[in-house]
Design an enzyme around this catalytic site. Structure first.
Site, PDB file in Angstrom:
ATOM      1  N   GLY A 181      33.949  43.874  39.727  1.00 51.12           N
ATOM      2  CA  GLY A 181      35.243  43.271  39.399  1.00 51.12           C
ATOM      3  C   GLY A 181      36.330  44.336  39.266  1.00 51.12           C
ATOM      4  O   GLY A 181      36.089  45.533  39.480  1.00 51.12           O
TER       5      GLY A 181
ATOM      6  N   PHE B  26      31.343  36.458  42.185  1.00 50.76           N
ATOM      7  CA  PHE B  26      32.199  35.265  42.094  1.00 50.76           C
ATOM      8  C   PHE B  26      33.665  35.684  42.257  1.00 50.76           C
ATOM      9  O   PHE B  26      34.377  35.177  43.125  1.00 50.76           O
ATOM     10  CB  PHE B  26      31.967  34.542  40.767  1.00 50.76           C
ATOM     11  CG  PHE B  26      32.996  33.473  40.491  1.00 50.76           C
ATOM     12  CD1 PHE B  26      33.301  32.523  41.459  1.00 50.76           C
ATOM     13  CD2 PHE B  26      33.656  33.411  39.275  1.00 50.76           C
ATOM     14  CE1 PHE B  26      34.261  31.542  41.218  1.00 50.76           C
ATOM     15  CE2 PHE B  26      34.609  32.430  39.033  1.00 50.76           C
ATOM     16  CZ  PHE B  26      34.915  31.505  39.999  1.00 50.76           C
TER      17      PHE B  26
ATOM     18  N   GLY C 155      34.378  39.217  41.846  1.00 50.45           N
ATOM     19  CA  GLY C 155      34.316  40.630  42.223  1.00 50.45           C
ATOM     20  C   GLY C 155      34.243  40.763  43.735  1.00 50.45           C
ATOM     21  O   GLY C 155      33.990  39.797  44.443  1.00 50.45           O
TER      22      GLY C 155
ATOM     23  N   LYS D 117      28.753  29.044  30.307  1.00 49.48           N
ATOM     24  CA  LYS D 117      27.375  29.543  30.469  1.00 49.48           C
ATOM     25  C   LYS D 117      27.361  31.058  30.621  1.00 49.48           C
ATOM     26  O   LYS D 117      26.496  31.744  30.084  1.00 49.48           O
ATOM     27  CB  LYS D 117      26.720  28.915  31.706  1.00 49.48           C
ATOM     28  CG  LYS D 117      26.306  27.475  31.531  1.00 49.48           C
ATOM     29  CD  LYS D 117      25.539  27.027  32.778  1.00 49.48           C
ATOM     30  CE  LYS D 117      25.183  25.559  32.709  1.00 49.48           C
ATOM     31  NZ  LYS D 117      24.633  25.073  33.989  1.00 49.48           N
TER      32      LYS D 117
ATOM     33  N   TYR E 217      37.026  29.523  28.405  1.00 56.35           N
ATOM     34  CA  TYR E 217      37.073  30.992  28.328  1.00 56.35           C
ATOM     35  C   TYR E 217      37.173  31.442  26.871  1.00 56.35           C
ATOM     36  O   TYR E 217      36.354  32.234  26.403  1.00 56.35           O
ATOM     37  CB  TYR E 217      38.277  31.475  29.129  1.00 56.35           C
ATOM     38  CG  TYR E 217      38.437  32.981  29.211  1.00 56.35           C
ATOM     39  CD1 TYR E 217      37.553  33.755  29.954  1.00 56.35           C
ATOM     40  CD2 TYR E 217      39.513  33.621  28.574  1.00 56.35           C
ATOM     41  CE1 TYR E 217      37.721  35.137  30.056  1.00 56.35           C
ATOM     42  CE2 TYR E 217      39.681  34.993  28.677  1.00 56.35           C
ATOM     43  CZ  TYR E 217      38.793  35.748  29.419  1.00 56.35           C
ATOM     44  OH  TYR E 217      38.972  37.118  29.518  1.00 56.35           O
TER      45      TYR E 217
ATOM     46  N   THR F 240      45.381  43.389  30.967  1.00 56.04           N
ATOM     47  CA  THR F 240      45.214  44.670  31.656  1.00 56.04           C
ATOM     48  C   THR F 240      45.509  44.475  33.140  1.00 56.04           C
ATOM     49  O   THR F 240      45.191  43.430  33.703  1.00 56.04           O
ATOM     50  CB  THR F 240      43.761  45.162  31.462  1.00 56.04           C
ATOM     51  OG1 THR F 240      43.508  45.224  30.060  1.00 56.04           O
ATOM     52  CG2 THR F 240      43.549  46.534  32.075  1.00 56.04           C
TER      53      THR F 240
ATOM     54  N   ARG G 180      46.821  35.856  38.329  1.00 54.44           N
ATOM     55  CA  ARG G 180      47.356  36.465  37.105  1.00 54.44           C
ATOM     56  C   ARG G 180      48.773  36.956  37.377  1.00 54.44           C
ATOM     57  O   ARG G 180      49.166  37.188  38.514  1.00 54.44           O
ATOM     58  CB  ARG G 180      46.439  37.610  36.641  1.00 54.44           C
ATOM     59  CG  ARG G 180      45.219  37.049  35.976  1.00 54.44           C
ATOM     60  CD  ARG G 180      44.368  38.115  35.336  1.00 54.44           C
ATOM     61  NE  ARG G 180      43.391  38.666  36.254  1.00 54.44           N
ATOM     62  CZ  ARG G 180      42.363  39.403  35.865  1.00 54.44           C
ATOM     63  NH1 ARG G 180      42.184  39.689  34.598  1.00 54.44           N
ATOM     64  NH2 ARG G 180      41.508  39.875  36.748  1.00 54.44           N
TER      65      ARG G 180
HETATM   66  P1  NAD Z   1      37.170  40.175  37.281  1.00 53.88           P
HETATM   67  O1  NAD Z   1      37.144  38.721  37.582  1.00 53.88           O
HETATM   68  O2  NAD Z   1      37.791  41.073  38.284  1.00 53.88           O
HETATM   69  O3  NAD Z   1      35.708  40.718  36.972  1.00 53.88           O
HETATM   70  C1  NAD Z   1      34.669  39.935  36.454  1.00 53.88           C
HETATM   71  C2  NAD Z   1      33.407  40.260  37.237  1.00 53.88           C
HETATM   72  O4  NAD Z   1      32.303  39.505  36.692  1.00 53.88           O
HETATM   73  C3  NAD Z   1      33.506  39.871  38.710  1.00 53.88           C
HETATM   74  O5  NAD Z   1      33.051  40.937  39.504  1.00 53.88           O
HETATM   75  C4  NAD Z   1      32.617  38.641  38.826  1.00 53.88           C
HETATM   76  O6  NAD Z   1      32.071  38.484  40.131  1.00 53.88           O
HETATM   77  C5  NAD Z   1      31.575  38.928  37.775  1.00 53.88           C
HETATM   78  N1  NAD Z   1      30.889  37.733  37.264  1.00 53.88           N
HETATM   79  C6  NAD Z   1      31.448  36.571  36.828  1.00 53.88           C
HETATM   80  N2  NAD Z   1      30.497  35.715  36.422  1.00 53.88           N
HETATM   81  C7  NAD Z   1      29.309  36.360  36.562  1.00 53.88           C
HETATM   82  C8  NAD Z   1      27.965  36.010  36.300  1.00 53.88           C
HETATM   83  N3  NAD Z   1      27.636  34.803  35.806  1.00 53.88           N
HETATM   84  N4  NAD Z   1      26.990  36.923  36.570  1.00 53.88           N
HETATM   85  C9  NAD Z   1      27.287  38.131  37.090  1.00 53.88           C
HETATM   86  N5  NAD Z   1      28.557  38.524  37.372  1.00 53.88           N
HETATM   87  C10 NAD Z   1      29.549  37.642  37.108  1.00 53.88           C
HETATM   88  O7  NAD Z   1      37.894  40.317  35.867  1.00 53.88           O
HETATM   89  P2  NAD Z   1      38.312  41.624  35.050  1.00 53.88           P
HETATM   90  O8  NAD Z   1      39.759  41.537  34.802  1.00 53.88           O
HETATM   91  O9  NAD Z   1      37.739  42.843  35.669  1.00 53.88           O
HETATM   92  O10 NAD Z   1      37.580  41.333  33.650  1.00 53.88           O
HETATM   93  C11 NAD Z   1      36.367  41.984  33.271  1.00 53.88           C
HETATM   94  C12 NAD Z   1      36.014  41.588  31.843  1.00 53.88           C
HETATM   95  O11 NAD Z   1      37.055  41.975  30.949  1.00 53.88           O
HETATM   96  C13 NAD Z   1      35.809  40.077  31.660  1.00 53.88           C
HETATM   97  O12 NAD Z   1      34.727  39.861  30.790  1.00 53.88           O
HETATM   98  C14 NAD Z   1      37.096  39.634  31.012  1.00 53.88           C
HETATM   99  O13 NAD Z   1      36.917  38.502  30.205  1.00 53.88           O
HETATM  100  C15 NAD Z   1      37.470  40.861  30.186  1.00 53.88           C
HETATM  101  N6  NAD Z   1      38.926  40.904  29.931  1.00 53.88           N
HETATM  102  C16 NAD Z   1      39.803  41.210  30.924  1.00 53.88           C
HETATM  103  C17 NAD Z   1      41.167  41.200  30.661  1.00 53.88           C
HETATM  104  C18 NAD Z   1      42.183  41.545  31.712  1.00 53.88           C
HETATM  105  O14 NAD Z   1      43.386  41.471  31.422  1.00 53.88           O
HETATM  106  N7  NAD Z   1      41.824  41.952  32.905  1.00 53.88           N
HETATM  107  C19 NAD Z   1      41.635  40.864  29.373  1.00 53.88           C
HETATM  108  C20 NAD Z   1      40.700  40.531  28.412  1.00 53.88           C
HETATM  109  C21 NAD Z   1      39.345  40.567  28.684  1.00 53.88           C
HETATM  110  N1  UDP Z   2      52.605  33.424  34.663  1.00 54.27           N
HETATM  111  C1  UDP Z   2      53.784  33.154  35.348  1.00 54.27           C
HETATM  112  N2  UDP Z   2      53.750  33.131  36.699  1.00 54.27           N
HETATM  113  C2  UDP Z   2      52.620  33.370  37.415  1.00 54.27           C
HETATM  114  C3  UDP Z   2      51.419  33.654  36.718  1.00 54.27           C
HETATM  115  C4  UDP Z   2      51.454  33.651  35.335  1.00 54.27           C
HETATM  116  O1  UDP Z   2      54.841  32.952  34.730  1.00 54.27           O
HETATM  117  O2  UDP Z   2      52.689  33.335  38.659  1.00 54.27           O
HETATM  118  C5  UDP Z   2      52.645  33.482  33.182  1.00 54.27           C
HETATM  119  C6  UDP Z   2      51.591  32.622  32.492  1.00 54.27           C
HETATM  120  O3  UDP Z   2      52.046  31.304  32.322  1.00 54.27           O
HETATM  121  C7  UDP Z   2      51.420  33.379  31.187  1.00 54.27           C
HETATM  122  C8  UDP Z   2      51.668  34.842  31.554  1.00 54.27           C
HETATM  123  O4  UDP Z   2      52.369  34.813  32.794  1.00 54.27           O
HETATM  124  O5  UDP Z   2      52.422  32.973  30.267  1.00 54.27           O
HETATM  125  C9  UDP Z   2      50.393  35.655  31.710  1.00 54.27           C
HETATM  126  O6  UDP Z   2      49.530  34.953  32.576  1.00 54.27           O
HETATM  127  P1  UDP Z   2      48.126  35.529  33.059  1.00 54.27           P
HETATM  128  O7  UDP Z   2      47.441  34.417  33.783  1.00 54.27           O
HETATM  129  O8  UDP Z   2      48.316  36.800  33.787  1.00 54.27           O
HETATM  130  O9  UDP Z   2      47.347  35.897  31.729  1.00 54.27           O
HETATM  131  P2  UDP Z   2      47.101  35.165  30.321  1.00 54.27           P
HETATM  132  O10 UDP Z   2      47.885  33.889  30.262  1.00 54.27           O
HETATM  133  O11 UDP Z   2      45.643  34.933  30.277  1.00 54.27           O
HETATM  134  O12 UDP Z   2      47.595  36.144  29.340  1.00 54.27           O
END
Ligand code: NAD
Ligand code: UDP
Length: 326
Positions: A12, A36, A38, A91, A145, A175, A186
């Protein structure tokens, strides 16, 4: 000392950067992912490293391996991805955590949970401290979530209390950075892709809702510090950038940095969309001696370059992988 480390969600956005950084620090790394959300392209450049191994597996199924540390990142993170198959998202957080905690218990590995600021829901306390219990709608569209991640935290704490598993919990705030999926919906990836293609920038609501955006390198530093923090410290700890911006300000900054001709358009705000979010990072400062270093402008420039390259190489169009998420 070289460690053997399992990264679930290793293909991911964040997971691939983590694998790379852990390898660069001289560790042996195993990426586990079901692809999924990644992408293999996120980790192909690591394949030549003889200390890197790749496993296709779904964490809702048990998995056996011998490692020293487990970073549990597997879980879709963008609202459109995690709502695509909401039951599977629950799950992944619940059964996936049980499987990974069971593994950590058997092999006596330290395990870190990538939790989220979403555990605070639409917060009534601002900025959010780790002591705040949150304000989450348990039957809303984001609940699969939010509540999944909250249950995962409960499981982590109870495996620690009941079975003495060596756990760490970190709550990650929004992030962004290179290797975000260009179609993950996002806000940062959406706005950059829209701006680079001179399409309308889709603001949900009036754009006055706020987020605090952290560049991926800052997150990795915090994550690795948390994993290697003192034995008695388990968290949860907030890791995020306290500089707060409205979504409209973000859109304007992206337009300026890309020199785009895009116009802002205003669409309805999705349900349960938090109005504000900002981490209180005093605990991370105290326990981990950590604070973010990268300013939004600097991080956005690097991320824009990544998406420009994707578009230039025709790699911004991907098949819909989400069908495989059953
Ligand atoms: P991402 O979707 O790019 O990465 C998630 C990865 O998990 C993917 O590679 C996906 O294929 C894999 N995955 C999903 N379900 C799976 C399963 N059942 N078994 C094996 N692999 C599975 O998202 P990301 O931004 O890299 O997020 C990584 C982690 O950090 C997540 O747990 C997310 O909740 C957490 N997180 C991210 C943010 C952010 O802003 N990016 C913020 C808060 C928490
Ligand atoms: N958002 C937006 N336009 C977009 C995508 C998201 O205005 O095209 C807004 C969304 O409604 C939220 C904020 O940007 O208020 C951050 O959304 P994101 O999905 O990135 O993360 P999260 O809501 O989980 O913080």
């Amino acid at each position: 000392m070289k460690k053997k480390i399992l990264v679930t969600g290793g293909a991911g956005f964040i997971g691939s950067h983590l694998c790379e950084r852990l390898l660069n620090e001289g560790n042996e790394v195993i990426s586990l992912d079901n692809y999924f959300t990644g992408q293999k392209r996120n980790i192909t450049h690591l394949m030549d490293n003889k200390y890197f191994e790749v496993v296709r597996h779904d964490i809702t199924m048990p998995f056996m391996i011998e490692v020293d540390q487990i970073y549990n990142l597997a879980c879709p993170a963008s609202p459109i991805h995690y709502q695509y198959n909401a039951i599977k998202t629950v799950k992944t957080s619940v059964m996936g955590s049980i499987n990974m905690l069971g593994l950590a218990k058997r092999i006596k590995a330290r395990i870190l949970q990538a939790s989220t600021s979403e555990v605070y829901g639409d917060p009534q306390e601002h900025p959010q401290k780790e002591t705040y219990w949150g304000h989450v709608n348990p039957i809303g569209k984001r609940a699969c979530y939010d509540e999944g991640k909250r249950s995962a935290e409960t499981l982590f704490m109870n495996y620690h209390w009941q079975n003495n598993v060596d756990i760490k919990i970190m709550r990650i705030f929004n992030t962004y950075g290179p290797r975000m999926h260009p179609h993950d919906g996002r806000v940062v990836s959406n706005f950059i892709m829209q701006a680079l293609k001179n399409k309308n920038i889709t603001i949900y609501g009036d754009g006055s809702q706020s987020r605090s955006f952290q560049y991926v390198d800052d997150l990795l530093e915090g994550m690795i510090r948390m994993m290697n923090s003192r034995d008695e410290f388990h968290g949860p700890v907030n890791i995020g950038n306290p500089y707060e911006f409205t979504i409209k300000e973000l859109a304007e900054q992206v337009i300026e940095l890309t020199g785009s001709k895009s116009k802002l358009i205003f669409n309805p705000l999705p349900s349960d969309d938090p109005l504000q979010r900002q981490p209180d990072i005093s605990l991370a400062k105290k326990e981990l001696d950590w604070e973010p270093k990268v300013q939004l402008r600097e991080g956005l420039i690097k991320t824009i370059q990544y998406f420009e390259n994707l578009i230039r190489n025709g790699e911004d169009i991907f098949p819909d992988q989400r069908r495989t998420y059953s």
